[in-house]
Design an enzyme around this catalytic site. Sequence first.
Site, PDB file in Angstrom:
ATOM      1  N   ASP A 167      15.016   4.336   2.847  1.00 28.89           N
ATOM      2  CA  ASP A 167      15.299   5.214   1.706  1.00 28.89           C
ATOM      3  C   ASP A 167      16.739   5.730   1.801  1.00 28.89           C
ATOM      4  O   ASP A 167      17.459   5.801   0.802  1.00 28.89           O
ATOM      5  CB  ASP A 167      14.309   6.386   1.698  1.00 28.89           C
ATOM      6  CG  ASP A 167      12.872   5.907   1.703  1.00 28.89           C
ATOM      7  OD1 ASP A 167      12.469   5.258   0.731  1.00 28.89           O
ATOM      8  OD2 ASP A 167      12.158   6.147   2.698  1.00 28.89           O
ATOM      9  N   HIS A 195       7.787   8.718   3.577  1.00 30.12           N
ATOM     10  CA  HIS A 195       8.256   7.438   3.030  1.00 30.12           C
ATOM     11  C   HIS A 195       7.293   7.014   1.919  1.00 30.12           C
ATOM     12  O   HIS A 195       6.359   6.251   2.132  1.00 30.12           O
ATOM     13  CB  HIS A 195       8.325   6.369   4.123  1.00 30.12           C
ATOM     14  CG  HIS A 195       8.629   5.007   3.570  1.00 30.12           C
ATOM     15  ND1 HIS A 195       9.799   4.705   2.950  1.00 30.12           N
ATOM     16  CD2 HIS A 195       7.886   3.879   3.523  1.00 30.12           C
ATOM     17  CE1 HIS A 195       9.775   3.450   2.541  1.00 30.12           C
ATOM     18  NE2 HIS A 195       8.619   2.925   2.873  1.00 30.12           N
TER      19      HIS A 195
HETATM   20  P1  NDP Z   1       5.265  -7.156   5.905  1.00 29.58           P
HETATM   21  O1  NDP Z   1       5.831  -7.638   7.184  1.00 29.58           O
HETATM   22  O2  NDP Z   1       6.009  -7.459   4.655  1.00 29.58           O
HETATM   23  O3  NDP Z   1       5.021  -5.570   5.942  1.00 29.58           O
HETATM   24  C1  NDP Z   1       4.383  -4.969   7.044  1.00 29.58           C
HETATM   25  C2  NDP Z   1       4.191  -3.505   6.784  1.00 29.58           C
HETATM   26  O4  NDP Z   1       5.439  -2.884   6.574  1.00 29.58           O
HETATM   27  C3  NDP Z   1       3.346  -3.182   5.530  1.00 29.58           C
HETATM   28  O5  NDP Z   1       2.466  -2.123   5.901  1.00 29.58           O
HETATM   29  C4  NDP Z   1       4.348  -2.692   4.552  1.00 29.58           C
HETATM   30  O6  NDP Z   1       3.782  -1.694   3.701  1.00 29.58           O
HETATM   31  C5  NDP Z   1       5.347  -2.028   5.463  1.00 29.58           C
HETATM   32  N1  NDP Z   1       6.648  -1.769   4.840  1.00 29.58           N
HETATM   33  C6  NDP Z   1       7.384  -0.648   5.025  1.00 29.58           C
HETATM   34  N2  NDP Z   1       8.489  -0.691   4.302  1.00 29.58           N
HETATM   35  C7  NDP Z   1       8.463  -1.833   3.622  1.00 29.58           C
HETATM   36  C8  NDP Z   1       9.337  -2.421   2.690  1.00 29.58           C
HETATM   37  N3  NDP Z   1      10.440  -1.848   2.290  1.00 29.58           N
HETATM   38  N4  NDP Z   1       9.045  -3.622   2.220  1.00 29.58           N
HETATM   39  C9  NDP Z   1       7.928  -4.244   2.599  1.00 29.58           C
HETATM   40  N5  NDP Z   1       7.052  -3.713   3.459  1.00 29.58           N
HETATM   41  C10 NDP Z   1       7.302  -2.525   3.960  1.00 29.58           C
HETATM   42  O7  NDP Z   1       3.758  -7.637   5.736  1.00 29.58           O
HETATM   43  P2  NDP Z   1       3.108  -9.067   6.034  1.00 29.58           P
HETATM   44  O8  NDP Z   1       1.759  -9.003   5.402  1.00 29.58           O
HETATM   45  O9  NDP Z   1       4.035 -10.178   5.755  1.00 29.58           O
HETATM   46  O10 NDP Z   1       2.955  -9.031   7.608  1.00 29.58           O
HETATM   47  C11 NDP Z   1       2.120  -8.145   8.277  1.00 29.58           C
HETATM   48  C12 NDP Z   1       1.698  -8.804   9.567  1.00 29.58           C
HETATM   49  O11 NDP Z   1       0.917  -7.852  10.256  1.00 29.58           O
HETATM   50  C13 NDP Z   1       0.853 -10.051   9.341  1.00 29.58           C
HETATM   51  O12 NDP Z   1       1.383 -11.103  10.111  1.00 29.58           O
HETATM   52  C14 NDP Z   1      -0.547  -9.657   9.811  1.00 29.58           C
HETATM   53  O13 NDP Z   1      -1.192 -10.706  10.493  1.00 29.58           O
HETATM   54  C15 NDP Z   1      -0.235  -8.497  10.752  1.00 29.58           C
HETATM   55  N6  NDP Z   1      -1.277  -7.480  10.769  1.00 29.58           N
HETATM   56  C16 NDP Z   1      -1.461  -6.856  11.931  1.00 29.58           C
HETATM   57  C17 NDP Z   1      -2.448  -5.902  12.068  1.00 29.58           C
HETATM   58  C18 NDP Z   1      -2.640  -5.263  13.379  1.00 29.58           C
HETATM   59  O14 NDP Z   1      -1.702  -5.171  14.149  1.00 29.58           O
HETATM   60  N7  NDP Z   1      -3.816  -4.807  13.697  1.00 29.58           N
HETATM   61  C19 NDP Z   1      -3.294  -5.526  10.928  1.00 29.58           C
HETATM   62  C20 NDP Z   1      -2.977  -6.189   9.712  1.00 29.58           C
HETATM   63  C21 NDP Z   1      -1.966  -7.130   9.654  1.00 29.58           C
HETATM   64  P3  NDP Z   1       3.468  -1.958   2.146  1.00 29.58           P
HETATM   65  O15 NDP Z   1       2.443  -3.048   2.109  1.00 29.58           O
HETATM   66  O16 NDP Z   1       2.970  -0.640   1.663  1.00 29.58           O
HETATM   67  O17 NDP Z   1       4.775  -2.360   1.528  1.00 29.58           O
END
Ligand code: NDP
Length: 332
Positions: A167, A195
């Site tokens: 931000d 955020h």
């Molecule tokens: P991203 O890598 O794009 O995002 C991950 C997290 O970051 C989301 O919660 C997202 O929130 C947040 N975020 C914060 N700021 C931003 C921003 N500016 N833009 C985008 N995201 C932001 O998500 P993916 O789905 O590509 O990857 C997540 C990974 O996590 C996957 O590989 C999955 O397997 C893993 N995972 C792990 C878990 C665990 O550790 N137990 C549980 C679930 C998933 P928002 O969606 O609100 O933007």
Amino acid sequence: MGDEGERNMRPPIRVAVTGAAGNIGYALLWRIASGDCFGKNQPIILQLLEIPPGMQRLEGVVMELRDSAFPLLHDIIGTEDSSLAFKDADAIFLVGSRPRTKDMDRADLVAANGPIFVGQGKAINMVASRNVKVVTVGNPCNTNALIASANATDIPSQQFTAMTRLDQNRAMGQMALHANVTPAKVLDVFIWGNHSNTMYPDPRFATIDGRKATDVFDSEWLQGPFLETVATRGKAIIVSRGASSAASAASAAVDHMRDWWQGSNGRIVSIALPSEGWYGVPKGLVFSFPCTCEAGKIKVIEDLPIDSYTQLKIDENIAALLEEREAVSDLL
Ligand code: NDP
């Protein structure tokens, strides 16, 4: 690297990243491995965590990291076991969390992600370095950091932070664009609060090429299009790209941890951390404050004057975060 470079090297540090095969991870890992975050003479061991469905993608990410032949990257561990990923970690990026789907509101997101951060807080407590620095990126990041910290009872809560640097960077980018200067000329704009779209970019102490931002921009722009653009930027990027703002989120995570690790050189930076009651924010709420960083420590600037408009914005964020805290009270 020549002998001289090798001689100046420090012992490797362990850096854990969760959700490492996701979109943010794909941009983040390369910046960490290249030395952008911890310095060009700081070797790294990457400890990458994924959930079972992400493990195959993670293998590919690890292959690509090896193929990048980063001189600073001493080892890479990819695992689905959090006690391996966080073992002796000096720095942790909590990125993995369930992304918000169309049918989910913020309360659903809090409920879906809270339990993940209970487990991760406990695992960090068991195995990470006692000096670990944690930045939470996965949303809702302020409340996720609170949950992780509450479940890591042997680690001081101030070592758990959440990221509002994106931000801040968005605010800096808009000010630079509007004043026709480079972002390096924009100093000391920072974020209050959560955020989310209630976050407030405070322009009152910002300078643009040495001039006060409040002299350079009129209040109609600052309280209107500027605020609106920063608050809704994530959505605008999804509409335009058809995908979320992963690269700028990764870049902001690097900025957050780099300044905490290496110092902010006197600049004000935005870090969400557990309140000690600063500015009337209830104790324990993970809230973004104006901070400086020096020698690995974060210092909240405690004595800035608050006008009625800023107070209103701080109060909106307190109310939103109290509501989120209430929704996860059974996890704390
Ligand atoms: P991203 O890598 O794009 O995002 C991950 C997290 O970051 C989301 O919660 C997202 O929130 C947040 N975020 C914060 N700021 C931003 C921003 N500016 N833009 C985008 N995201 C932001 O998500 P993916 O789905 O590509 O990857 C997540 C990974 O996590 C996957 O590989 C999955 O397997 C893993 N995972 C792990 C878990 C665990 O550790 N137990 C549980 C679930 C998933 P928002 O969606 O609100 O933007």
